[in-house]
Write a protein that holds these residues in place. Structure first.
Motif, short mmCIF file in Angstrom:
data_model
loop_
_atom_site.label_atom_id
_atom_site.label_comp_id
_atom_site.label_asym_id
_atom_site.label_seq_id
_atom_site.Cartn_x
_atom_site.Cartn_y
_atom_site.Cartn_z
N LYS A 80 0.84 -1.32 0.02
CA LYS A 80 -0.03 -0.09 -0.02
C LYS A 80 0.83 1.24 0.05
CE LYS A 80 -4.32 -1.52 2.07
NZ LYS A 80 -5.27 -1.47 3.57
N ALA A 84 0.65 4.33 -2.91
CA ALA A 84 0.59 5.72 -2.53
C ALA A 84 1.58 6.54 -2.83
CB ALA A 84 0.21 5.77 -1.06
N GLU A 85 2.86 5.99 -2.62
CA GLU A 85 3.89 6.89 -3.26
C GLU A 85 4.28 7.07 -4.69
OE1 GLU A 85 8.86 6.44 -2.80
OE2 GLU A 85 7.72 5.02 -1.57
N VAL A 88 -0.36 7.03 -6.84
CA VAL A 88 -1.25 8.03 -6.45
C VAL A 88 -0.83 9.37 -6.86
CG1 VAL A 88 -2.43 9.28 -4.63
CG2 VAL A 88 -2.46 7.13 -4.50
N GLN A 131 -7.29 2.96 -2.21
CA GLN A 131 -6.72 4.53 -1.98
C GLN A 131 -8.15 5.32 -2.00
OE1 GLN A 131 -3.91 5.48 -1.01
NE2 GLN A 131 -3.11 3.33 -1.17
#
Length: 335
Positions: A80, A84-85, A88, A131
């Motif tokens: 995850k 996100a890094e 996203v 997300q």
């Protein structure tokens, strides 16, 4: 089979949480009772090979070897934190990846190529849902907004709301058509779903003002929007919500020409005009959307009188549910 007693097998059968585990333990019970492996296979409807496998699992791990647990499944391809890094940011700004927009297929191809991973398409979609992303149609947004004015207005709005001696009203007008625009609906592939319409110009305008703090609402129907109609509405608003000594009553509204006529009598209300092209800061706009979705989705008026009666019924339902007005019209105080 010395890994458990007969009583322990019976207790395990009573406690196992799954039907699969119960059937395996029942096969073990029949073996304890002296039935042959072939008889157990016939009674339990397991194959002889499965029965032999159960015996082996029991000899290795006892009763726990027969009770199925949750499978851990395969490990995540992308943690995850890595999603996100690395993913996203390019969703928020496609230009970082040299793109102007993303489709799910295009994004999947980019991830496989640039992150060197065999991430499946459905898994990628699941990662995006984790997300809190989903496909939405973008709302058209004007480029000529003055962000400094909008931010300054939000600051004032926050100050008004934090003052217990100030009532903030949001005022606007909305048109309701007898032939509403068709909305998307589920339709079987290959079939055409029709949305009938009359083709006549049946329309009413609804003037409204809402106070989200306590759910008060004033609304009136008019055939057209002009300063005379708006003055009648202001008179009604003041009559239904008389002045309270020591309290301010602020009305937030847009820059329509009939809102700025100098001869208007505002009574005890103080008009505060929104920055240009900022309908999102007027909380009553969300009320119009809610009304049209709940009462006019796929509904066709056959006469002006029928449209008027439908509008009156929708407004009366709101008068009876101030909690909806409070939640639906919660002001936006930050950009």
């Amino acid at each position: 089979m010395d890994n458990a007693t007969l009583d322990e097998v019976r207790v395990a059968m009573d406690c196992t949480p799954t039907k699969k585990g119960f059937r395996r333990l029942q096969a073990l019970l029949w073996l304890y009772e002296g039935k042959s492996r072939e008889e157990v296979a016939a009674l339990s409807r397991f194959s002889l090979r499965q029965v032999l496998r159960f015996i082996k699992a029991f000899n290795l791990a006892g009763l726990d070897g027969l009770i199925p647990g949750r499978s851990s499944g395969r490990s995540r391809i992308l943690p995850k934190a890595q999603v996100a890094e690395k993913i996203v940011p390019i969703i928020e700004d496609p230009a970082l990846a040299g793109q102007t927009h993303w489709t799910a297929v295009k994004l999947h191809g980019w991830i496989k190529e640039h992150l060197q991973t065999q991430l499946g398409y459905s898994t990628m979609v699941r990662y995006l849902h984790e997300q809190d992303y989903k496909l939405k149609v973008p709302r058209p947004w004007p480029l000529k907004q003055d962000e400094e004015l909008r931010e300054a207005f939000c600051v004032k709005l926050r100050a008004w709301q934090q003052n217990p001696q100030t009532d903030v009203w949001f005022c606007d007008e909305s048109g309701f058509e007898g032939d509403p625009r068709p909305r998307r609906t589920w339709t079987k592939i290959g079939k055409v779903r029709l949305s009938p319409y009359l083709g006549e110009h049946i329309r009413h305008n609804l003037f409204g003002a809402v106070c989200p703090a306590d759910g008060r609402l004033t609304a009136m129907l008019f055939n057209l929007c002009d300063s005379a109609s708006f003055q009648v509405f202001l008179d009604t608003l003041a009559q239904e919500n008389p002045q309270v000594p020591g309290r301010r009553a602020i009305v937030v509204l847009d820059n329509a020409s009939w809102h700025k006529v100098k001869r208007l009598n505002w009574h005890h209300f103080e008009p505060e005009y929104l920055p240009a092209r900022s309908p999102d800061l007027n909380a009553i706009e969300r009320l119009w959307l809610r009304m049209k979705a709940d009462w006019f989705n796929g509904w066709i008026a056959k006469s002006a009188q029928e449209l008027q009666e439908r509008l009156i019924a929708s407004v009366q339902s709101l008068f009876e549910q101030p909690a909806i007005l409070q939640s639906q019209c919660r002001p936006k105080t930050s950009l």
